[in-house]
Design a protein around this motif. Structure first.
Motif, PDB file in Angstrom:
ATOM      1  N   ARG A   1     -55.231  34.049 -55.679  1.00 56.68           N
ATOM      2  CA  ARG A   1     -54.243  33.727 -54.656  1.00 56.68           C
ATOM      3  C   ARG A   1     -53.933  34.959 -53.814  1.00 56.68           C
ATOM      4  NH1 ARG A   1     -51.180  32.556 -58.718  1.00 56.68           N
ATOM      5  NH2 ARG A   1     -53.078  31.552 -59.442  1.00 56.68           N
ATOM      6  N   TYR A   2     -53.583  34.726 -52.548  1.00 58.74           N
ATOM      7  CA  TYR A   2     -53.090  35.871 -51.798  1.00 58.74           C
ATOM      8  C   TYR A   2     -51.591  35.741 -51.612  1.00 58.74           C
ATOM      9  CZ  TYR A   2     -53.604  33.260 -47.277  1.00 58.74           C
ATOM     10  OH  TYR A   2     -53.544  32.362 -46.246  1.00 58.74           O
ATOM     11  N   PHE A   3     -50.922  36.853 -51.885  1.00 59.44           N
ATOM     12  CA  PHE A   3     -49.468  36.898 -51.842  1.00 59.44           C
ATOM     13  C   PHE A   3     -48.951  37.008 -50.414  1.00 59.44           C
ATOM     14  CE2 PHE A   3     -50.066  37.881 -56.244  1.00 59.44           C
ATOM     15  CZ  PHE A   3     -48.899  37.461 -56.876  1.00 59.44           C
ATOM     16  N   LEU A   4     -49.653  37.777 -49.589  1.00 62.54           N
ATOM     17  CA  LEU A   4     -49.161  38.049 -48.240  1.00 62.54           C
ATOM     18  C   LEU A   4     -50.325  38.104 -47.271  1.00 62.54           C
ATOM     19  CD1 LEU A   4     -46.643  38.842 -46.509  1.00 62.54           C
ATOM     20  CD2 LEU A   4     -47.248  41.222 -46.957  1.00 62.54           C
ATOM     21  N   GLY A   5     -50.148  37.466 -46.126  1.00 63.36           N
ATOM     22  CA  GLY A   5     -51.157  37.497 -45.088  1.00 63.36           C
ATOM     23  C   GLY A   5     -50.645  36.790 -43.857  1.00 63.36           C
ATOM     24  N   LEU A   6     -51.552  36.502 -42.947  1.00 59.69           N
ATOM     25  CA  LEU A   6     -51.250  35.689 -41.779  1.00 59.69           C
ATOM     26  C   LEU A   6     -52.157  34.469 -41.808  1.00 59.69           C
ATOM     27  CD1 LEU A   6     -50.919  38.413 -38.976  1.00 59.69           C
ATOM     28  CD2 LEU A   6     -49.118  37.412 -40.385  1.00 59.69           C
ATOM     29  N   ASN A   7     -51.590  33.320 -41.511  1.00 60.55           N
ATOM     30  CA  ASN A   7     -52.324  32.058 -41.515  1.00 60.55           C
ATOM     31  C   ASN A   7     -52.397  31.470 -40.121  1.00 60.55           C
ATOM     32  OD1 ASN A   7     -52.536  32.085 -44.314  1.00 60.55           O
ATOM     33  ND2 ASN A   7     -50.775  30.758 -44.637  1.00 60.55           N
ATOM     34  N   THR A   8     -53.399  30.631 -39.909  1.00 63.61           N
ATOM     35  CA  THR A   8     -53.398  29.701 -38.788  1.00 63.61           C
ATOM     36  C   THR A   8     -53.810  28.347 -39.334  1.00 63.61           C
ATOM     37  OG1 THR A   8     -55.705  30.158 -38.227  1.00 63.61           O
ATOM     38  CG2 THR A   8     -54.037  31.451 -37.096  1.00 63.61           C
ATOM     39  N   SER A   9     -53.269  27.296 -38.762  1.00 60.91           N
ATOM     40  CA  SER A   9     -53.682  25.963 -39.182  1.00 60.91           C
ATOM     41  C   SER A   9     -55.066  25.630 -38.648  1.00 60.91           C
ATOM     42  CB  SER A   9     -52.668  24.915 -38.703  1.00 60.91           C
ATOM     43  OG  SER A   9     -52.527  24.990 -37.292  1.00 60.91           O
ATOM     44  N   THR A  10     -55.369  26.182 -37.485  1.00 65.60           N
ATOM     45  CA  THR A  10     -56.662  25.976 -36.841  1.00 65.60           C
ATOM     46  C   THR A  10     -57.067  27.282 -36.179  1.00 65.60           C
ATOM     47  OG1 THR A  10     -56.068  23.676 -36.367  1.00 65.60           O
ATOM     48  CG2 THR A  10     -57.952  24.580 -35.179  1.00 65.60           C
ATOM     49  N   ILE A  11     -58.335  27.625 -36.248  1.00 62.88           N
ATOM     50  CA  ILE A  11     -58.813  28.848 -35.617  1.00 62.88           C
ATOM     51  C   ILE A  11     -58.449  28.826 -34.134  1.00 62.88           C
ATOM     52  CG2 ILE A  11     -60.884  30.153 -34.974  1.00 62.88           C
ATOM     53  CD1 ILE A  11     -62.143  29.268 -37.574  1.00 62.88           C
ATOM     54  N   GLY A  12     -57.866  29.921 -33.668  1.00 60.89           N
ATOM     55  CA  GLY A  12     -57.512  30.039 -32.263  1.00 60.89           C
ATOM     56  C   GLY A  12     -56.054  29.785 -31.958  1.00 60.89           C
ATOM     57  N   VAL A  13     -55.308  29.197 -32.902  1.00 61.07           N
ATOM     58  CA  VAL A  13     -53.887  28.959 -32.646  1.00 61.07           C
ATOM     59  C   VAL A  13     -53.098  30.166 -33.139  1.00 61.07           C
ATOM     60  CG1 VAL A  13     -54.235  26.483 -32.918  1.00 61.07           C
ATOM     61  CG2 VAL A  13     -53.438  27.820 -34.868  1.00 61.07           C
ATOM     62  N   PRO A  14     -51.804  30.305 -32.744  1.00 62.32           N
ATOM     63  CA  PRO A  14     -51.041  31.496 -33.138  1.00 62.32           C
ATOM     64  C   PRO A  14     -50.954  31.701 -34.640  1.00 62.32           C
ATOM     65  CG  PRO A  14     -49.928  30.319 -31.378  1.00 62.32           C
ATOM     66  CD  PRO A  14     -51.075  29.455 -31.819  1.00 62.32           C
ATOM     67  N   LEU A  15     -50.818  32.959 -35.027  1.00 64.82           N
ATOM     68  CA  LEU A  15     -50.705  33.322 -36.430  1.00 64.82           C
ATOM     69  C   LEU A  15     -49.284  33.101 -36.930  1.00 64.82           C
ATOM     70  CD1 LEU A  15     -52.625  36.712 -36.190  1.00 64.82           C
ATOM     71  CD2 LEU A  15     -53.533  34.570 -37.066  1.00 64.82           C
ATOM     72  N   ALA A  16     -49.139  33.000 -38.259  1.00 64.58           N
ATOM     73  CA  ALA A  16     -47.828  32.905 -38.895  1.00 64.58           C
ATOM     74  C   ALA A  16     -47.905  33.654 -40.220  1.00 64.58           C
ATOM     75  CB  ALA A  16     -47.436  31.449 -39.140  1.00 64.58           C
ATOM     76  N   VAL A  17     -46.771  34.131 -40.714  1.00 63.43           N
ATOM     77  CA  VAL A  17     -46.741  34.762 -42.036  1.00 63.43           C
ATOM     78  C   VAL A  17     -47.168  33.721 -43.057  1.00 63.43           C
ATOM     79  CG1 VAL A  17     -45.354  36.014 -43.713  1.00 63.43           C
ATOM     80  CG2 VAL A  17     -44.819  36.182 -41.280  1.00 63.43           C
ATOM     81  N   GLY A  18     -48.093  34.080 -43.941  1.00 68.43           N
ATOM     82  CA  GLY A  18     -48.622  33.067 -44.835  1.00 68.43           C
ATOM     83  C   GLY A  18     -48.884  33.543 -46.242  1.00 68.43           C
ATOM     84  N   THR A  19     -48.948  32.577 -47.143  1.00 69.22           N
ATOM     85  CA  THR A  19     -49.332  32.802 -48.526  1.00 69.22           C
ATOM     86  C   THR A  19     -50.165  31.619 -48.975  1.00 69.22           C
ATOM     87  OG1 THR A  19     -48.512  33.349 -50.752  1.00 69.22           O
ATOM     88  CG2 THR A  19     -47.264  31.713 -49.504  1.00 69.22           C
ATOM     89  N   PHE A  20     -51.070  31.846 -49.940  1.00 70.71           N
ATOM     90  CA  PHE A  20     -51.910  30.774 -50.477  1.00 70.71           C
ATOM     91  C   PHE A  20     -52.030  31.027 -51.976  1.00 70.71           C
ATOM     92  CE2 PHE A  20     -55.614  28.399 -51.634  1.00 70.71           C
ATOM     93  CZ  PHE A  20     -55.674  27.328 -50.756  1.00 70.71           C
ATOM     94  N   VAL A  21     -51.225  30.329 -52.729  1.00 72.58           N
ATOM     95  CA  VAL A  21     -51.189  30.545 -54.173  1.00 72.58           C
ATOM     96  C   VAL A  21     -51.224  29.206 -54.882  1.00 72.58           C
ATOM     97  CG1 VAL A  21     -50.036  32.783 -54.192  1.00 72.58           C
ATOM     98  CG2 VAL A  21     -48.688  30.744 -54.007  1.00 72.58           C
ATOM     99  N   GLY A  22     -52.003  29.134 -55.968  1.00 75.87           N
ATOM    100  CA  GLY A  22     -52.082  27.902 -56.740  1.00 75.87           C
ATOM    101  C   GLY A  22     -52.576  26.719 -55.935  1.00 75.87           C
ATOM    102  N   GLY A  23     -53.384  26.954 -54.911  1.00 75.92           N
ATOM    103  CA  GLY A  23     -53.898  25.864 -54.099  1.00 75.92           C
ATOM    104  C   GLY A  23     -52.957  25.380 -53.022  1.00 75.92           C
ATOM    105  N   ASP A  24     -51.830  26.052 -52.835  1.00 77.74           N
ATOM    106  CA  ASP A  24     -50.851  25.651 -51.827  1.00 77.74           C
ATOM    107  C   ASP A  24     -50.746  26.710 -50.747  1.00 77.74           C
ATOM    108  OD1 ASP A  24     -49.617  23.093 -52.658  1.00 77.74           O
ATOM    109  OD2 ASP A  24     -49.051  24.216 -54.451  1.00 77.74           O
TER     110      ASP A  24
END
Length: 315
Positions: A113-136
């Motif tokens: 899992r990554y604790f801290l990063g930046l996510n986008t829902s779709t490539i090319g859209v604005p970034l947001a603070v993100g996490t991905f842990v346990g499949g969520d």
């Protein structure tokens, strides 16, 4: 070191797992963990234009490792992870930009899992603070602008299975994720996925990276993130000019908005070396730094409730 005294008082030395300031080295400045290492061998760099002094610079094909285990088990311990970041990736980069990642097991097997990063829902859209842990995958509501320094923080709490997101020291949103707080004992990577997937690697700068074994409040996150300010809102960088920079004795600050402002300058120990009030209608002010030691300094310009941060160097 900037904030080392402040953070020890605010956080508690025993609660800090690591604080990487990236001031020309990969050492942990407080906490129990050791130094980062370049196991990949692709190199890395220190950028002189960090948010505080220098910053870690990664090019999207690099990451650093912390090869120590059992430092944090998110299934039993709340945590706060935060950093100043400046993402310089192309909008065509993948949908994940990892700042800090943990493997599940000591041998780096199993889900990670990554604790801290930046996510986008779709490539090319604005970034947001993100996490991905346990499949969520979970993200903040506030968009993060590429090419601008932003303080990002996530507080995870297994007691109520919640995440709280903070942008520039301000609470952004909260969410829950039932599968997110699995037992994990593995090591960490800074700027890269534990699997080695470079499509998720960080491209840009990282400064003042913390992992803390405690759920910090908003006030304490602000204390870690800032230099004696009450707001971390953005002014645009074209509203201030500093010249010459680097300087030898004096330098000028030119304001493109002739409004009342306050200027503060701090050294890398967090000590304020200059404070000037700029009256409304003044477009330029001269500051005298002849008595200051050579080195980098952090200047803040406050106009009403907005703060702009700039670095300057005396040589």
């Amino acid at each position: 070191m900037l904030f080392s005294t402040i953070s020890s008082r605010v956080i508690g030395q025993s609660d800090t797992i690591f604080h990487y300031a990236f001031e020309g080295n990969l050492n942990n400045d407080s906490g129990t963990a050791g130094a980062l290492v370049d196991n990949l061998g692709n190199g890395f760099a220190f950028d002189q234009e960090g948010f505080f002094g220098q910053a870690l610079s990664l090019n999207g094909a690099q990451y650093l490792s912390l090869v120590e285990y059992g430092l944090l088990d998110p299934s039993i311990s709340a945590y706060t992870v935060c950093a100043w970041v400046k993402n310089t990736s192309s909008p065509n980069h993948g949908s994940e930009h990892i700042v800090l990642h943990q493997s599940k097991n000591i041998d780096e097997s199993g889900a990670s899992r990554y604790f801290l990063g930046l996510n986008t829902s779709t490539i090319g859209v604005p970034l947001a603070v993100g996490t991905f842990v346990g499949g969520d995958k979970r993200s903040s509501a506030t968009p993060i602008i590429r090419g601008e320094w932003t303080h990002i923080a996530i507080v995870g709490n297994p007691a109520d299975q919640s995440f709280r997101f903070y942008v520039n020291g301000r609470f952004d949103n909260s969410t829950t994720a039932a599968n997110a707080f699995e037992a994990s004992q593995g090591g960490f990577r800074v700027g890269g996925h534990i699997s080695g997937n470079l499509g998720k690697s960080w491209e840009g700068l990282i400064d003042d990276l913390y992992l803390i074994r405690k759920a910090l409040t908003e006030a304490k996150i602000q204390a870690v993130a800032k230099v004696n300010t009450t707001s971390l809102s953005h002014l645009t960088s074209d509203q201030i000019e500093i010249f010459p920079n680097p300087f030898q004795k004096t330098f000028r600050v030119r304001l493109l908005q002739m409004v009342q402002a306050e200027i503060q300058v701090f050294d890398l120990n967090g000590r304020m070396v200059s404070e000037e009030r700029v009256p409304a209608g003044t477009s330029e002010i001269l500051l005298d730094g002849e008595a200051w030691p050579d080195g980098p300094y952090h200047l803040t310009l406050q106009i009403e409730d907005q703060i702009l941060h700039r670095m300057l160097v005396k040589r």
